[in-house]
Design a protein around this motif. Structure first.
Motif, PDB file in Angstrom:
ATOM      1  N   SER A 155       0.821  -1.202   0.000  1.00 37.74           N
ATOM      2  CA  SER A 155       0.000   0.000   0.000  1.00 37.74           C
ATOM      3  C   SER A 155       0.857   1.255   0.000  1.00 37.74           C
ATOM      4  CB  SER A 155      -0.907   0.012   1.225  1.00 37.74           C
ATOM      5  OG  SER A 155      -0.140   0.158   2.376  1.00 37.74           O
ATOM      6  N   GLU A 157      -0.366   4.466   0.925  1.00 37.60           N
ATOM      7  CA  GLU A 157      -1.488   5.227   1.461  1.00 37.60           C
ATOM      8  C   GLU A 157      -1.406   6.701   1.117  1.00 37.60           C
ATOM      9  OE1 GLU A 157      -3.450   4.829   5.586  1.00 37.60           O
ATOM     10  OE2 GLU A 157      -1.879   3.319   5.487  1.00 37.60           O
ATOM     11  N   THR A 161      -4.703   8.230  -0.848  1.00 43.26           N
ATOM     12  CA  THR A 161      -5.794   8.685   0.021  1.00 43.26           C
ATOM     13  C   THR A 161      -6.512   9.907  -0.524  1.00 43.26           C
ATOM     14  OG1 THR A 161      -4.117   9.816   1.333  1.00 43.26           O
ATOM     15  CG2 THR A 161      -4.961   7.728   2.206  1.00 43.26           C
ATOM     16  N   GLU A 190      -6.347   0.002  -1.000  1.00 41.57           N
ATOM     17  CA  GLU A 190      -6.922   1.295  -0.628  1.00 41.57           C
ATOM     18  C   GLU A 190      -8.452   1.263  -0.751  1.00 41.57           C
ATOM     19  OE1 GLU A 190      -7.505   5.171   0.565  1.00 41.57           O
ATOM     20  OE2 GLU A 190      -5.770   3.865   0.844  1.00 41.57           O
ATOM     21  N   ARG A 193      -9.805  -0.686   2.152  1.00 45.22           N
ATOM     22  CA  ARG A 193      -9.727   0.100   3.390  1.00 45.22           C
ATOM     23  C   ARG A 193     -10.908   1.063   3.489  1.00 45.22           C
ATOM     24  NH1 ARG A 193      -4.301  -0.075   3.319  1.00 45.22           N
ATOM     25  NH2 ARG A 193      -4.115   1.572   1.781  1.00 45.22           N
ATOM     26  N   ARG A 194     -11.217   1.706   2.374  1.00 46.67           N
ATOM     27  CA  ARG A 194     -12.321   2.672   2.369  1.00 46.67           C
ATOM     28  C   ARG A 194     -13.664   1.980   2.573  1.00 46.67           C
ATOM     29  NH1 ARG A 194     -10.995   7.332  -2.137  1.00 46.67           N
ATOM     30  NH2 ARG A 194      -8.797   7.553  -1.613  1.00 46.67           N
TER      31      ARG A 194
END
Length: 199
Positions: A155, A157, A161, A190, A193-194
């Protein structure tokens, strides 16, 4: 023989060999880890096998072999890492014919065997002797560090993001089309994660 089942704990950049990766397998009952040095292609193939929802536009070698196995009515039953010699792991892939029940055992590199096992959701086993010779027992803090390394390799991030979900989906499609699977996996992480935050 009393085999010990292993689970895949992660893949990280190898600290000892440039351009290589470390596949970390773990015996859950004892928390003994088995680090296996693998190449870039095999690391990508194992990662893609674990990520069932990323499909490359053209089949990878392990995907092709998977289709061949299925088309000949065989199933991959298990993988056994049966010995280590001079730092090299030796593995067998165990197949069974769905119609005739005939068994077939093939010698394989451990990285290829694991890449195949994840495609069939087949268990991975080893012997107590291999665990004794090559296994390492990491303390909880060290395990957390290993997990951090794994997360860092898959990742980025900071750069992802700030991008919207629509843009992420488009980037994911482009990365898969271009067969840039490292980037595809980062974007996929990602997105996951969201979605977890929304849930």
């Amino acid at each position: 023989m009393d085999y010990k089942q292993l689970i895949i704990r992660g893949i990280s950049y190898s600290q000892t060999q440039s351009g290589a990766y470390a596949l970390l397998l773990e015996h859950e009952e004892t928390n003994v880890k088995l680090p296996v040095v693998i190449g870039n292609f095999e690391a990508q193939s194992i990662s893609l096998g674990l990520e069932k929802d990323i499909h490359p536009p053209r089949p990878l070698t392990h995907d092709l072999f998977t289709k061949f196995i299925v088309s000949t009515n065989y199933k991959l039953i298990s993988v056994i890492i049966y010995q280590i010699v001079d730092g090299v792991f030796f593995s067998n892939i165990n197949f069974k014919n769905s119609e005739t029940e005939q068994e077939l055992i093939l010698d394989a590199r451990t990285s290829d065997a694991v890449a195949m096992a994840v495609r069939f959701d087949a268990p991975i086993f080893t012997t107590q002797q291999v665990l004794n010779e090559a296994g390492i027992l990491l303390e909880l803090e060290e395990v957390a560090k290993e997990d951090d390394v794994f997360s860092e390799t898959l990742s980025s991030e900071d750069s992802l993001t700030s991008i919207s979900m629509e843009e992420l989906q488009k980037l994911l499609e482009d990365a898969v089309k271009e067969e840039d699977f490292d980037t595809a996996l980062e974007i996929q992480d990602e997105i996951k994660r969201r979605k977890k935050k929304i849930d």
